[in-house]
Design a protein around this motif. Structure first.
Motif, PDB file in Angstrom:
ATOM      1  N   ARG A 350       0.826  -1.201   0.000  1.00 30.96           N
ATOM      2  CA  ARG A 350       0.000   0.000   0.000  1.00 30.96           C
ATOM      3  C   ARG A 350       0.868   1.262   0.000  1.00 30.96           C
ATOM      4  NH1 ARG A 350      -4.464  -2.435   4.260  1.00 30.96           N
ATOM      5  NH2 ARG A 350      -5.592  -3.680   2.700  1.00 30.96           N
ATOM      6  N   GLN A 351       1.982   1.222   0.719  1.00 30.75           N
ATOM      7  CA  GLN A 351       2.885   2.361   0.680  1.00 30.75           C
ATOM      8  C   GLN A 351       3.393   2.602  -0.738  1.00 30.75           C
ATOM      9  OE1 GLN A 351       5.951   2.793   3.651  1.00 30.75           O
ATOM     10  NE2 GLN A 351       4.926   1.395   5.048  1.00 30.75           N
ATOM     11  N   ALA A 352       3.782   1.518  -1.416  1.00 30.05           N
ATOM     12  CA  ALA A 352       4.289   1.655  -2.783  1.00 30.05           C
ATOM     13  C   ALA A 352       3.199   2.170  -3.715  1.00 30.05           C
ATOM     14  CB  ALA A 352       4.825   0.312  -3.276  1.00 30.05           C
ATOM     15  N   ALA A 353       1.958   1.707  -3.511  1.00 32.59           N
ATOM     16  CA  ALA A 353       0.867   2.176  -4.362  1.00 32.59           C
ATOM     17  C   ALA A 353       0.630   3.669  -4.172  1.00 32.59           C
ATOM     18  CB  ALA A 353      -0.406   1.382  -4.056  1.00 32.59           C
ATOM     19  N   VAL A 354       0.670   4.132  -2.915  1.00 35.20           N
ATOM     20  CA  VAL A 354       0.491   5.558  -2.642  1.00 35.20           C
ATOM     21  C   VAL A 354       1.621   6.360  -3.271  1.00 35.20           C
ATOM     22  CG1 VAL A 354       0.468   7.297  -0.813  1.00 35.20           C
ATOM     23  CG2 VAL A 354      -0.857   5.198  -0.542  1.00 35.20           C
ATOM     24  N   ARG A 355       2.855   5.928  -3.065  1.00 33.70           N
ATOM     25  CA  ARG A 355       3.994   6.668  -3.619  1.00 33.70           C
ATOM     26  C   ARG A 355       3.902   6.772  -5.140  1.00 33.70           C
ATOM     27  NH1 ARG A 355       8.917   3.064  -3.813  1.00 33.70           N
ATOM     28  NH2 ARG A 355       7.502   2.265  -5.416  1.00 33.70           N
ATOM     29  N   ASP A 356       3.596   5.670  -5.801  1.00 32.55           N
ATOM     30  CA  ASP A 356       3.578   5.692  -7.267  1.00 32.55           C
ATOM     31  C   ASP A 356       2.398   6.502  -7.802  1.00 32.55           C
ATOM     32  OD1 ASP A 356       5.826   4.127  -7.243  1.00 32.55           O
ATOM     33  OD2 ASP A 356       4.743   2.237  -7.522  1.00 32.55           O
ATOM     34  N   ALA A 357       1.254   6.457  -7.090  1.00 29.84           N
ATOM     35  CA  ALA A 357       0.122   7.278  -7.514  1.00 29.84           C
ATOM     36  C   ALA A 357       0.421   8.761  -7.318  1.00 29.84           C
ATOM     37  CB  ALA A 357      -1.131   6.878  -6.734  1.00 29.84           C
ATOM     38  N   VAL A 358       1.095   9.096  -6.218  1.00 31.43           N
ATOM     39  CA  VAL A 358       1.492  10.493  -5.997  1.00 31.43           C
ATOM     40  C   VAL A 358       2.462  10.936  -7.088  1.00 31.43           C
ATOM     41  CG1 VAL A 358       2.744  12.051  -4.451  1.00 31.43           C
ATOM     42  CG2 VAL A 358       1.080  10.437  -3.515  1.00 31.43           C
ATOM     43  N   ARG A 359       3.392  10.079  -7.452  1.00 32.34           N
ATOM     44  CA  ARG A 359       4.350  10.435  -8.509  1.00 32.34           C
ATOM     45  C   ARG A 359       3.616  10.761  -9.809  1.00 32.34           C
ATOM     46  NH1 ARG A 359       7.518   6.248  -8.473  1.00 32.34           N
ATOM     47  NH2 ARG A 359       9.427   7.195  -7.600  1.00 32.34           N
ATOM     48  N   GLU A 360       2.634   9.943 -10.171  1.00 30.03           N
ATOM     49  CA  GLU A 360       1.900  10.198 -11.409  1.00 30.03           C
ATOM     50  C   GLU A 360       1.129  11.509 -11.328  1.00 30.03           C
ATOM     51  OE1 GLU A 360       0.451   9.854 -15.211  1.00 30.03           O
ATOM     52  OE2 GLU A 360       2.116   8.843 -14.191  1.00 30.03           O
ATOM     53  N   ALA A 361       0.499  11.762 -10.161  1.00 29.66           N
ATOM     54  CA  ALA A 361      -0.226  13.020 -10.005  1.00 29.66           C
ATOM     55  C   ALA A 361       0.718  14.221 -10.121  1.00 29.66           C
ATOM     56  CB  ALA A 361      -0.945  13.030  -8.654  1.00 29.66           C
ATOM     57  N   GLY A 413      -6.535   2.824 -10.717  1.00 30.91           N
ATOM     58  CA  GLY A 413      -6.338   1.377 -10.758  1.00 30.91           C
ATOM     59  C   GLY A 413      -5.329   0.893  -9.743  1.00 30.91           C
ATOM     60  N   ARG A 414      -4.255   1.645  -9.570  1.00 32.60           N
ATOM     61  CA  ARG A 414      -3.204   1.236  -8.623  1.00 32.60           C
ATOM     62  C   ARG A 414      -3.749   1.205  -7.200  1.00 32.60           C
ATOM     63  NH1 ARG A 414       0.988   3.987 -10.449  1.00 32.60           N
ATOM     64  NH2 ARG A 414       2.293   2.224 -11.035  1.00 32.60           N
ATOM     65  N   LEU A 415      -4.544   2.212  -6.815  1.00 34.59           N
ATOM     66  CA  LEU A 415      -5.100   2.228  -5.454  1.00 34.59           C
ATOM     67  C   LEU A 415      -6.146   1.135  -5.270  1.00 34.59           C
ATOM     68  CD1 LEU A 415      -4.433   4.238  -3.115  1.00 34.59           C
ATOM     69  CD2 LEU A 415      -3.552   4.883  -5.348  1.00 34.59           C
ATOM     70  N   ALA A 416      -6.935   0.867  -6.308  1.00 29.08           N
ATOM     71  CA  ALA A 416      -7.971  -0.167  -6.204  1.00 29.08           C
ATOM     72  C   ALA A 416      -7.356  -1.535  -5.963  1.00 29.08           C
ATOM     73  CB  ALA A 416      -8.825  -0.174  -7.467  1.00 29.08           C
ATOM     74  N   GLU A 417      -6.189  -1.792  -6.518  1.00 25.76           N
ATOM     75  CA  GLU A 417      -5.551  -3.107  -6.366  1.00 25.76           C
ATOM     76  C   GLU A 417      -5.162  -3.398  -4.929  1.00 25.76           C
ATOM     77  OE1 GLU A 417      -2.286  -3.602  -8.967  1.00 25.76           O
ATOM     78  OE2 GLU A 417      -3.514  -3.860 -10.759  1.00 25.76           O
ATOM     79  N   VAL A 418      -4.939  -2.361  -4.125  1.00 25.66           N
ATOM     80  CA  VAL A 418      -4.542  -2.576  -2.731  1.00 25.66           C
ATOM     81  C   VAL A 418      -5.679  -2.260  -1.773  1.00 25.66           C
ATOM     82  CG1 VAL A 418      -2.091  -2.209  -3.182  1.00 25.66           C
ATOM     83  CG2 VAL A 418      -3.537  -0.246  -2.605  1.00 25.66           C
ATOM     84  N   GLY A 419      -6.911  -2.212  -2.295  1.00 22.66           N
ATOM     85  CA  GLY A 419      -8.073  -1.997  -1.447  1.00 22.66           C
ATOM     86  C   GLY A 419      -8.368  -0.550  -1.141  1.00 22.66           C
ATOM     87  N   GLY A 420      -7.739   0.368  -1.864  1.00 19.12           N
ATOM     88  CA  GLY A 420      -7.958   1.782  -1.618  1.00 19.12           C
ATOM     89  C   GLY A 420      -8.823   2.426  -2.682  1.00 19.12           C
ATOM     90  N   SER A 421      -8.806   3.750  -2.706  1.00 19.11           N
ATOM     91  CA  SER A 421      -9.607   4.488  -3.682  1.00 19.11           C
ATOM     92  C   SER A 421      -8.890   5.775  -4.031  1.00 19.11           C
ATOM     93  CB  SER A 421     -11.000   4.801  -3.118  1.00 19.11           C
ATOM     94  OG  SER A 421     -10.894   5.617  -1.960  1.00 19.11           O
TER      95      SER A 421
END
Length: 440
Positions: A350-361, A413-421
């Protein structure tokens, strides 16, 4: 060149029993195209998929987790005996005072004790080992001796009701052998019941009657067929779940690879034509190489850094591209601080998903927002961790923005894979707010 196909899974299952379920092959046909409402060839595709998952190709390996799960199928006949044997005793006692009651009660008690011990052993051990063979052998020997003991102690008039007590144990033994060792062992025990019934007749009345061999044969064969069906259903169900898991894993891995390429190499390649400064091009290439190397090393070593450090490193990375990122991480106990350990309680995925989503944003901010400042805030919210990326750039109309890896995959999509939104709020001239949320 394809691997040489191994033995058919169903044959292996029928021959080896439930432990064969734990034999996970190196390759399994996936379950794509197995039919559905939108699939005109659904039935044919489902049959083809069923045939594919029965093939064993390449070297097979025994999976300990599957082996531990497969043992629980043996609990069914054991639980049956624990319930059925006392019921048979009550039915026998209800017929009135009979000689040999003590022997019948002793047989019933031993049967329940053996079954109870088997349940306890299965819950803490596995099928493998000599102990399992000894226990199964003892179970069969007891079933045979219990029939002979009851035949010797109970008068012929009461024998039919009394014989049901060891008979319940024997039915459980047939199912147990079929499920644990395979259909061959269960069928062998069914055949053993033929001379056993003749022997009981001889012990009880002193004569040999071959016709007694077929008494109750339909019941024992029915148990064998039922146990075989249960074995097939358990095996095919597990096999189908394995195939579906492999298919899903491949899909997730492909999506992750696409996102990684989009978020790293593709982004850099798109930015390079916009640069005329050779030195900046060199720095971009070196930065990209460093990021890829770090990602590969993290995947291979499993090393992890706290979320706060990940986001701090990300802010420094964006600064090299001209974006000033103000990082604010809220203290879980109240107040705010510029750096912190808020994400330490999050799993690494989940940490990696957050970091990578922040990078894209943040990269979207660089490319489209027309501003060089952005705020990234991390806080506790709704039992999880929320990360808000806010800029006051040009903004856009989300309804008119075409779907693509930038938002739908790299962020949502990245956040959804780890149960987030993830939600993206924007309007022309009002900037953009991206809110990420993951559970703890």
């Amino acid at each position: 060149m394809s691997a040489h196909p191994g033995p058919h899974f169903l044959f292996t299952l029928l021959r080896g029993g439930a432990p064969a379920v734990a034999t996970a092959p190196a390759e399994l046909g996936d379950t794509e195209g197995t039919g559905g409402r939108d699939d005109p060839d659904g039935d044919a595709n489902a049959l083809r998929a069923l045939r594919r998952i029965q093939r064993v190709e390449g070297p097979a390996t025994r999976d300990d987790l599957l082996l531990r799960a497969a043992r629980f199928v043996a609990l069914i006949p054991l639980a049956y005996r624990i319930l059925a044997v006392p019921g048979a005793v009550l039915a026998f006692l209800s017929t009135g005072p009979r000689a040999g009651v003590a022997v019948v009660l002793a047989v019933a008690g031993c049967s329940v004790l053996l079954s109870g011990y088997g349940v306890g052993w299965l819950l803490r051990a596995r099928f493998r080992g000599r102990t399992a063979a000894r226990l199964l052998g003892l179970d069969v020997v007891f079933a045979v001796l219990a029939h002979l003991a009851v035949a010797a102690a109970v008068p012929p008039a009461g024998l039919p009701a009394a014989a049901v007590v060891p008979g319940k144990h024997l039915l459980g033994a047939i199912a147990l052998l079929t499920l644990v060792l395979g259909v061959g062992y269960g069928a062998t025990l069914v055949l053993v019941t033929l001379p056993l019934r003749v022997a009981m007749e001889w012990v009880s009345v002193g004569r040999l009657d071959p016709a007694a061999a077929v008494d109750g044969l339909g019941t024992t064969v029915g148990v064998l067929v039922t146990a075989t069906g249960a074995l097939l259903l358990a095996g095919l169900g597990t096999r189908l779940a394995l195939a579906h898991g492999i298919t899903r894993g491949r899909q997730v891995e492909r999506a992750a690879q696409h996102r990684r390429l989009h978020d790293t190499v593709l982004q850099t390649l798109e930015a390079m034509p916009l640069q005329t400064d050779i030195e900046k091009l060199h720095r971009m290439a070196r930065t990209q190489a460093t990021e890829l190397r770090a990602a590969i090393e993290a995947d291979s070593t499993g090393s992890a850094r706290p979320l706060s450090e990940k986001l701090t490193a990300l802010a420094a990375e964006m600064a090299r591209h001209g974006l000033r990122t103000q990082l604010v991480i809220a203290d879980l106990t109240g107040g705010t601080r510029e750096t912190g350990e808020t994400g330490e309680t999050l799993p690494e995925a989940r940490q990696a998903a957050v970091r990578d989503a922040v990078r894209e944003a943040l990269r979207n901010t660089i490319k489209h927002a027309g501003t060089d400042e952005v705020l990234v805030r991390v806080e506790e919210r709704d039992g999880g961790i929320a990360t808000i990326i806010r800029d006051h750039g040009t903004g856009f109309n989300p309804a008119r923005r075409p779907a693509g890896y930038g938002i739908s995959e790299s962020i949502v999509g990245r956040l959804a894979e780890v149960g987030g939104s993830a939600t993206v709020e924007s309007a022309p001239g009002s900037g953009t707010r991206v809110t990420l949320w993951v559970p703890r």
